[in-house]
Scaffold this active site. Structure first.
Site, short mmCIF file in Angstrom:
data_model
loop_
_atom_site.label_atom_id
_atom_site.label_comp_id
_atom_site.label_asym_id
_atom_site.label_seq_id
_atom_site.Cartn_x
_atom_site.Cartn_y
_atom_site.Cartn_z
N ASP A 186 0.34 -1.13 0.26
CA ASP A 186 0.03 0.35 0.25
C ASP A 186 0.90 1.23 0.62
O ASP A 186 1.93 1.01 -0.77
CB ASP A 186 -1.43 -0.18 0.84
CG ASP A 186 -2.24 0.35 0.51
OD1 ASP A 186 -2.69 2.00 0.67
OD2 ASP A 186 -3.30 0.31 0.99
N HIS A 279 -4.07 6.04 3.56
CA HIS A 279 -4.21 4.72 3.30
C HIS A 279 -3.76 3.19 3.82
O HIS A 279 -4.56 2.32 3.51
CB HIS A 279 -4.26 4.82 1.78
CG HIS A 279 -5.52 3.93 0.37
ND1 HIS A 279 -5.00 2.87 0.62
CD2 HIS A 279 -6.54 4.12 0.69
CE1 HIS A 279 -5.61 1.50 -0.38
NE2 HIS A 279 -7.22 2.93 0.22
N SER A 610 -11.18 -0.81 -0.62
CA SER A 610 -9.51 -0.41 -0.64
C SER A 610 -10.02 -1.56 0.81
O SER A 610 -9.18 -1.76 1.99
CB SER A 610 -9.41 0.84 -0.39
OG SER A 610 -8.39 0.74 -1.93
#
Length: 1013
Positions: A186, A279, A610
């Site tokens: 990520d 994220h 996600s």
């Protein structure tokens, strides 16, 4: 060293998929054939995949190098002496190839992919694609992150003490996922965040290191519950050093060469494992963050959060970097070459689970470069969870089509709500910006009626679009779309507004998002837009109230599939694999986000697949904590067969498998699934061979629908088709089957399965026969085995077609006929639409003329390539290229076709390749695009004198001679075999011809070949 099993064949494109072409003029002979390059440009950055097996699947076929592929039920040991010896061998082979071609690699891969990435010139691309050691040369791609607590909703345990759920059943939060490492690929990780807090690493001989990760100063080691060891190098980087590794955060790596090659500006991020976006920290903490972490966003207290597997360790692999605009992902970057490097490193280190919340759009193949890496990762025993993508609700938008990983859709959970109310109207929506229990009241105005001078589209509340004289003191109704949601509320505030109602627009994205807005805001579904606008525009300054809770006395149904969540069916390679696999919480998920070094940790509420994928990654870690040697397929099966239906907005069941897969994951059941659908690398290989995508030697190919998955998908159903499944029991029990696919007759044999204990297997067959389901549309349903332990459910999707007809028929003679047997999928008249017959033409090699043939063993340039430019005219029904060797036993030829810009501009739009280990190759393109095509034949290997022929044909409606079908139309009875006669006359002796029969308006076709002897 033999050729890699994953050798490219028809259907796997170098940059895009298709299947054929046709020719008119010779282009090149032995003097330096120039391969085309993608229209997107060369020189460029490429991923070069070599043919020899990577470490994870090496079978030991090279003298002096032992097998490294793990045995069934075992994990890969990438650090063993045999593994290191083979890795060194691969590095040496890569070094020799790159030196020969003058290439300087910026990253190399040996574990899940054998290859490297590098900047290549057009000549280097040409040479590498022609190399006998190269499987494929793939342009590097740019991908992007897919952007009550969810753990409580899943039934893992309460937020205060983790009691009353699965965590308690597994020994408590301190043991949930114990002994397991979750690798997160990520945007990096925030090491100081309390979600990843751990103890300082000690040396191995320190008594505090007993059962805990330890270090020797260069590596972090962790003895896992499956008996293998995690070992990861300690790296340094921007605002990152050895002190960031702890007994919780055991790994941190970063990969940036691909992003750098793309010219990415790293100034907005960190060149280190540190997260500059949020994220990666969010996904990592969702999967395996610590239990009971106090969360606060913008001074609002939200209680505590926990990862799904709080006792699991975390290892971060940063391959994505944030751009200048934090509100969008389009300026972020995840270079495919960096992602592959991250996968390779994660498996090398010894992770048990990988979360991959990265998207590249709906795939056309199950064998993209990262799919190949994940094939080998799964073969090494790593469970992989991937996001389905955020391009819903349209059909066939889902990402990640391969069967060896778990693709996850996003669903809703009970979340923070507010209420919009006015006379006769009260509806709940998403809100965290209206203070809980408080109400904001004011006159309302629609943004479309509050335009500033010169504003083009004020309804969207874009910067500068609103007139402060009209907006001041008002609650503004803004339409969703184009600009960021939080920017809209800032625009309202800047214009003097006191609140906002954000309404979704019918036909566009309809998710409800808990954003932190600049003014109190409630976000409403599109279904309410008409009523809100009718009221607000029905008079001046009509009052609206925004309340910081749901006061409607109506509970919002959950879990619903999010509007943004990408849907199936997959269009990749025959649609015989159903995706997504499962659904998990992915809307308004509160978790860790990023912070600078020494800054206060942050939290954020994010939505996307996600956010759904790491929930499944965490559940995988929980499962492996209880069953450390479980295979990836076992974990996936347990999740799928125990899932339950999501709901629609009205609370009714949602049974659409293309939205939810098998359904919402059920953490309370998946540890005791009753039966398992197991499969492994040999099964995946058989699936790939059946699709014509790979060759694995001793592997027998299977129909794609027979892959032993916990779902059933048949991409073409005209007559009765039987699929086979084998199940393995997890406990003693007896199960009885039921099945329902509306419009389709389903029969299961046997109808009862009995097991005396765990580990027993049983095989059953399911026959599907269309009764009344419309053709050329998907029919969906489910098959369920019910026993004392509960239900074991399998989602089903079948695609009834107009006819089940042979793909190919052949005949002989200048005049002749042949009978074609088909099974109609419809009742009534079935038109037979004929095209052709078109003669094949032989392509010659002027520089090495071989009478009556295209070439011989001496043909080709230094790379043994011969090429021609060909033109495909408008209206072509089908184009075919055949490459035929006179020596079927001792030769190996390859064929590649490109649709190029022009004869003088060899950048290509599409490419097709047939490169099996056999002598003959074929590329076929149905309904090809008009244009210029380049055909490249490669004389890969020969054992002696031989000749070969390169022929082509473009089929159009008209052709030579007479070509008819009798009867036409055909009187069809659904499911009843019938036949018709194809006849031809007036052909030229000694010529081979090509034609096509299309059945009605469907995509079903039969290709006709006639040798006019």
């Amino acid at each position: 060293m033999g050729r890699s099993p994953l050798r490219l064949t028809v259907g796997v494109a170098l940059a895009a998929l298709v299947i054929g072409s046709s020719a008119t003029a010779s282009f090149a002979g032995v003097e330096g054939v120039t391969h085309p390059t993608p229209v997107d440009g060369t020189p460029g950055h490429y991923i070069v995949v070599m043919k020899a097996d990577p470490l994870a699947t090496y079978e030991g076929d090279t003298t002096g190098l032992r097998r490294t592929k793990p045995d069934k039920g075992k994990s890969l040991d990438a650090h063993s002496a045999d593994s290191q010896k083979y890795v060194a061998h691969l590095k040496n082979e890569q070094r020799k190839l790159t030196q020969t071609e003058g290439v300087t690699p910026d990253a190399t891969y040996q574990v899940t992919l054998n290859g490297f990435s590098a900047d290549l010139s057009g000549e280097q691309v040409d040479a590498l694609r022609s190399s006998k050691d190269v499987l494929g040369v793939f342009p590097d791609e740019i991908r992007h992150p897919d952007a009550q607590s969810s753990t409580d909703f899943l039934g893992l345990g309460d937020d205060k003490k983790g009691k009353g759920g699965v965590w308690e059943e597994t020994g408590g939060v301190g043991h949930a996922g114990e002994g397991v490492v979750v690798g997160v690929i990520d945007t990096g990780i925030a090491p100081e965040h309390p979600s990843f807090k751990g103890d300082k690493l000690k040396k191995k001989n320190n008594k505090k290191s007993d059962g805990q990760p330890y270090t020797d100063g260069s590596y972090v080691y962790f003895d896992k519950s499956d008996g293998t060891q995690f070992r990861s190098a300690i790296v340094g980087g921007q605002d990152w050093d050895k002190h960031d590794y702890t007994t919780k955060l055991v790994g941190g790596h970063y990969f940036s060469t691909g992003a750098a090659a793309a010219g990415f500006d790293f100034q907005y991020d960190y060149l280190s494992p540190r997260d500059g976006d949020g994220h990666g920290s969010h996904t990592a903490s969702t999967a395996a963050g610590n239990f009971g972490v106090e969360a606060q966003v913008e001074d609002v207290e939200f209680g505590t959060i926990s990862g799904v597997a709080p006792a699991a360790k975390v290892s971060a692999y940063k391959a994505c970097y944030v751009g200048p605009d934090p509100l969008v992902t389009t300026d972020d970057i995840c270079a495919l070459s960096d992602l592959i490097a991250a996968i390779d490193q994660a498996v090398t280190d010894g992770v048990d689970v990988i979360n991959y919340s990265i998207g590249g759009g709906a795939p056309s193949s199950v064998l993209q470069p990262d799919d190949i890496s994940f094939f080998n990762a799964a073969a090494a025993g790593v469970f992989v969870s991937v996001s389905a993508g955020n391009s819903g609700p349209d059909a066939s938008t889902a990402d990640h089509a391969s069967p060896w990983y778990t693709t996850v859709a996003a669903s809703t959970i009970p979340t923070w709500e507010g209420t919009v109310s006015f006379d006769g109207f009260a509806q709940a929506g998403a809100s965290v910006s209206v203070p809980f229990g408080e109400t904001v009241t004011g006159p309302a105005i629609y943004a479309g009626d509050a335009a500033a001078a010169g504003a083009a589209d004020p309804r969207l509340c874009q910067p500068g679009a609103l007139d402060p004289a009209k907006v001041s003191g008002h609650i503004v109704v803004c339409d969703r779309g184009v600009n960021a949601r939080v920017e809209k509320s800032q625009v309202v505030k800047d214009a003097g507004g006191i609140g906002m109602v954000l309404v979704n627009v019918p036909g566009e994205a309809d998710s409800l998002d808990n954003d932190f807005h600049a003014v109190p805001t409630v976000h409403l579904s599109a279904v309410h837009r008409e009523a809100v606008l009718a009221y607000v525009q029905g008079g001046a300054d009509r009052p609206i109230a925004l309340t910081g809770e749901n006061t409607t006395e109506e509970t919002t149904p959950v879990p619903q599939i999010a509007g943004f969540s990408s849907r199936g069916p997959m269009q990749a390679d025959g649609s015989d694999v159903m995706k997504p696999d499962v659904a998990a919480p992915g809307v308004a998920i509160l978790a860790a986000t990023n912070n600078a070094k020494k800054d206060k940790p942050t939290f954020g509420i994010l939505s996307g697949t996600s956010m759904a994928s790491p929930h499944v990654a965490g559940l995988g870690a929980l499962y492996l904590g209880e069953r450390p040697t479980a295979s990836p397929a076992e974990v996936k099966s347990a999740l799928m067969t125990t899932a339950y239906d999501t709901v629609n907005a009205d609370g009714s069941k949602n049974t659409d498998p293309f939205a939810q897969g098998a359904g919402q994951v059920d953490a309370t059941r998946f540890l005791n699934p009753g039966m398992l659908y197991l499969n492994g690398a040999a099964d995946w290989a058989a699936f790939l061979e059946g699709k014509g995508l790979a060759e694995f030697g001793a592997i027998e190919p299977i129909d794609g629908s027979d892959l032993n998955l916990a779902s059933i998908s048949i991409g073409t159903l005209a007559s009765a088709q039987t699929v086979t499944r084998t199940v393995t029991s997890t406990a003693a029990g007896t199960y009885t089957v039921s099945a329902d696919v509306p419009g389709v007759n389903v029969s299961v044999e046997p109808s009862t399965l009995s097991f005396g204990g765990a580990g027993e297997t049983a095989t059953y067959t399911v026959t599907f026969d269309n009764a009344s389901a419309p053709v050329e549309e998907w029919a969906t349903g489910s098959l369920t085995w019910t026993g004392d332990a509960g239900a074991v459910r399998t989602p089903v999707a079948v695609f009834p077609v107009t006819a089940d007809a042979p793909a190919e028929v052949a005949g002989t003679g200048v005049d002749g006929s042949t009978t074609v047997e088909i099974t109609p999928g419809i009742d009534g008249q079935l038109p037979l639409n004929l095209a052709g017959l078109t003669p094949f033409e032989l392509l010659a090699v002027p520089d090495n003329a071989v009478e009556g043939h295209s070439g011989d063993e001496n043909s080709g340039d230094a790379n043994k390539d011969v090429a021609w430019i060909v033109d495909v005219p408008e209206g072509t029904t089908l184009s075919r290229f055949d490459l035929d060797s006179s020596d079927d036993e001792g030769s190996d030829l390859d064929l590649t076709v490109y649709r190029v810009v022009s004869a003088d501009d060899l950048r290509y739009y599409e490419s097709w390749q047939s490169a099996t280990a056999s002598a003959d190759e074929r590329v076929t393109i149905p309904t090809p695009t008009q244009g210029t095509y380049l055909v490249v034949a490669n004389v890969y290997s020969t054992s002696g004198p031989m000749t070969w022929d390169m022929t082509y044909a473009n089929v159009s409606e008209s052709g030579e001679g007479a070509f008819t079908a009798t009867p036409n139309p055909l009187e069809a009875v659904q499911g009843q075999q019938t036949s018709y006669d194809l006849s031809w006359s007036g052909l030229t002796a000694g010529t081979r011809y090509l034609g096509v029969v299309q059945y009605g308006d469907s995509a079903v076709r039969t290709v006709v070949t006639v040798d006019a002897e």
